[in-house]
Scaffold this motif. Sequence first.
Motif, PDB file in Angstrom:
ATOM      1  N   GLY A 156      -4.938  -1.395   6.634  1.00 15.53           N
ATOM      2  CA  GLY A 156      -5.634  -2.014   5.369  1.00 15.53           C
ATOM      3  C   GLY A 156      -4.582  -2.741   4.703  1.00 15.53           C
ATOM      4  O   GLY A 156      -3.535  -2.180   4.236  1.00 15.53           O
ATOM      5  N   LEU A 169     -11.296  -1.376   4.675  1.00 15.06           N
ATOM      6  CA  LEU A 169     -10.922  -0.203   5.490  1.00 15.06           C
ATOM      7  C   LEU A 169     -11.381   0.996   4.870  1.00 15.06           C
ATOM      8  O   LEU A 169     -12.029   2.152   5.377  1.00 15.06           O
ATOM      9  CB  LEU A 169      -9.719  -0.240   5.982  1.00 15.06           C
ATOM     10  N   THR A 203      -5.492  -0.111  12.887  1.00 16.16           N
ATOM     11  CA  THR A 203      -5.858  -1.102  12.036  1.00 16.16           C
ATOM     12  C   THR A 203      -5.071  -0.781  10.600  1.00 16.16           C
ATOM     13  O   THR A 203      -4.984   0.256  10.240  1.00 16.16           O
ATOM     14  CB  THR A 203      -7.374  -0.832  11.591  1.00 16.16           C
ATOM     15  N   TRP A 242      -7.095  -5.730   8.274  1.00 16.47           N
ATOM     16  CA  TRP A 242      -8.284  -5.787   7.491  1.00 16.47           C
ATOM     17  C   TRP A 242      -8.089  -5.464   6.168  1.00 16.47           C
ATOM     18  O   TRP A 242      -7.289  -4.646   5.695  1.00 16.47           O
ATOM     19  CB  TRP A 242      -9.349  -4.787   8.236  1.00 16.47           C
TER      20      TRP A 242
END
Length: 132
Positions: free
Chosen positions: A11, A55, A9, A50
């Motif tokens: 940010g 995050l 993931t 995200w």
Amino acid sequence: MEPRLSLITLGVADLARATRFYEECLGLPRLATPPSVTFFELGKTWLALWPRECLAADAGLPAEGSGFRGFSLAHNVRSPAEVDALLARVAAYGAQVVKPGQPTDWGGYAGYFTDPDGFLWEVAHNPDFPHV
């Protein structure tokens, strides 16, 4: 723990901009997702984008920070020409090429770019890497 990386993931500062970069420039296969996050399937690993603040809040950490993040993502290609072509493509989409493609001391050819949010990517041709 099983030896598996399930999700990466990132940010990002601007979800729409980052989504366009990864979908249109890099050609990653986008999955149907809610408007607050974007997922791309990369085989058995997914890439998620995200908003950085979300995050950080989810992890209970401050969102501030910049500079070298202490890691890079890597994409291996089949030839040195593909390294140069991908670096040219990402530059046209607003990424910064931080190291042009060049021969490496390990017998390959590689360069680096940062995506629009500053995440560092290596693009490499490694004649001994089995997964391309």
